[in-house]
Design an enzyme around this catalytic site. Structure first.
Site, PDB file in Angstrom:
ATOM      1  N   GLU A 171      -5.422  -5.126  10.440  1.00 25.17           N
ATOM      2  CA  GLU A 171      -4.499  -4.128  10.542  1.00 25.17           C
ATOM      3  C   GLU A 171      -4.667  -3.484  12.042  1.00 25.17           C
ATOM      4  OE1 GLU A 171      -2.327  -2.822   6.666  1.00 25.17           O
ATOM      5  OE2 GLU A 171      -3.826  -1.328   7.380  1.00 25.17           O
ATOM      6  N   ASN A 227       0.845  -1.171  -0.062  1.00 23.27           N
ATOM      7  CA  ASN A 227      -0.112   0.282  -0.170  1.00 23.27           C
ATOM      8  C   ASN A 227       0.841   1.151   0.063  1.00 23.27           C
ATOM      9  OD1 ASN A 227      -1.901   1.994   0.626  1.00 23.27           O
ATOM     10  ND2 ASN A 227      -2.320   1.231   2.640  1.00 23.27           N
ATOM     11  N   SER A 235       3.449  -2.481  10.489  1.00 21.39           N
ATOM     12  CA  SER A 235       4.813  -2.334  10.478  1.00 21.39           C
ATOM     13  C   SER A 235       5.613  -3.726  10.099  1.00 21.39           C
ATOM     14  CB  SER A 235       5.347  -2.271  12.061  1.00 21.39           C
ATOM     15  OG  SER A 235       5.008  -0.953  12.516  1.00 21.39           O
ATOM     16  N   HIS A 274      -9.695   1.186   4.938  1.00 22.71           N
ATOM     17  CA  HIS A 274      -8.195   1.223   5.800  1.00 22.71           C
ATOM     18  C   HIS A 274      -8.492   2.215   6.990  1.00 22.71           C
ATOM     19  CE1 HIS A 274      -4.151   2.492   6.730  1.00 22.71           C
ATOM     20  NE2 HIS A 274      -3.885   1.405   5.962  1.00 22.71           N
ATOM     21  N   LYS A 282      -0.133   4.316  -0.147  1.00 14.90           N
ATOM     22  CA  LYS A 282      -0.467   5.512   0.378  1.00 14.90           C
ATOM     23  C   LYS A 282      -0.471   6.672  -0.446  1.00 14.90           C
ATOM     24  CE  LYS A 282      -0.425   3.086   4.666  1.00 14.90           C
ATOM     25  NZ  LYS A 282      -0.163   3.107   6.310  1.00 14.90           N
ATOM     26  N   GLY A 334       5.179   1.289   4.596  1.00 12.97           N
ATOM     27  CA  GLY A 334       6.159   1.755   4.660  1.00 12.97           C
ATOM     28  C   GLY A 334       7.314   0.924   3.965  1.00 12.97           C
TER      29      GLY A 334
END
Ligand code: 13P
Length: 256
Positions: free
Chosen positions: A165, A8, A214, A93, A10, A236
């Site tokens: 999540e 993702n 994470s 999300h 983002k 990330g």
């Protein structure tokens, strides 16, 4: 069942940057039949990346869409418009829930619209840190799973993916913590039970459940071996080519 590795992106990468990244990723990653690699770029890049992507190797996801197919909804992109561009769409999300105030009713309509338009929704569920602290995790997960799927029939359940999540484990959350494999296993088991109670054990078993929060190359292997987890939703670390490629290779290794 395949293992799903979903990146993702983002609100990151320009259209040009997204294209360069995809080019490198396609070169780096072989075609693994039992690992479904999916990237979710920003909406503006979907058109050009859909022409660039090798669909045998990986697929595209949208990060969000609106449930109406067309009409007076300024600024929105519909699932109908995503047809042919994206095979998946992230729905609900936590950033949509908390920053853009999407509730379970809105999310339920989006899940329905995705399935109706033949786009697989990746329905995200997860509790916040304070909900967990107050012992509300099970209730929150139940509300989000049942609420999000309330327009989905038993026959259509195989067109849905669920991602767990926990909001407190997402890297951009202030003082994010790593979820432990046991914590994840417990909630994934609960999600499976909710699906079994709502539909049947047979269809519940077939729903892929992903974990996100994470995830990076050093914990991906441990998360992928949590009982009931069928893949990862990565923020990330999916922006760093070497890390994302590493996680895909780990998925392949764990699978074989
Ligand atoms: P991170 O992997 O950066 O924690 O993000 C998780 C996420 O929100 C993916 O949708």
């Amino acid at each position: 069942m395949k293992t799903y590795i979903v990146g993702n992106w983002k609100l990151n990468f320009s259209v040009g940057e997204a294209s360069i990244y995809l080019h490198k990723l396609l070169k780096r990653v072989p075609n693994y039949r039992d690992v479904e690699v999916v990237v979710a770029p920003g909406a503006l890049a979907l058109q050009s990346l859909s022409l660039q992507i090798d669909r045998h190797k990986m697929k595209l996801a949208a990060q969000n869409a609106y449930y109406r197919d067309y009409g007076a909804y300024t600024g929105e992109v519909s699932f109908n418009q995503l047809r042919g561009l994206a095979d998946y769409c992230i729905v609900g999300h936590s950033e949509r829930r908390y920053i853009f105030r999407e509730d379970d009713k809105m999310i339920q309509k989006k899940v329905e619209a995705a399935v109706r338009n033949k786009i697989t929704p990746i329905l995200c569920v997860g509790e916040t840190e304070s909900e967990r602290a107050f012992g509300e995790t099970a209730d929150v997960i139940r509300d989000q799973v049942v609420g999000g799927l309330s327009e989905i029939s038993e026959e259509d359940l195989d067109k849905v993916i669920i991602a767990y999540e926990p909001v407190w484990a997402i890297s951009s959350t202030k003082s994010a913590k790593l979820a432990s494999p046991d914590e994840i296993a417990e909630v994934v088991k609960l999600i499976r039970k909710i699906l079994t109670d709502t539909y049947s054990a047979k269809v519940a078993e077939a729903v892929p459940i992903l974990f996100g929060g994470s995830v990076n190359p050093s914990n991906a292997g441990a998360y992928l071996t949590v009982p009931g987890v069928n893949g990862l939703l990565i923020g990330g670390s999916s922006l760093i080519l070497s890390e994302f490629a590493d996680i895909i290779e780990t998925a392949k290794r764990v699978k074989s």
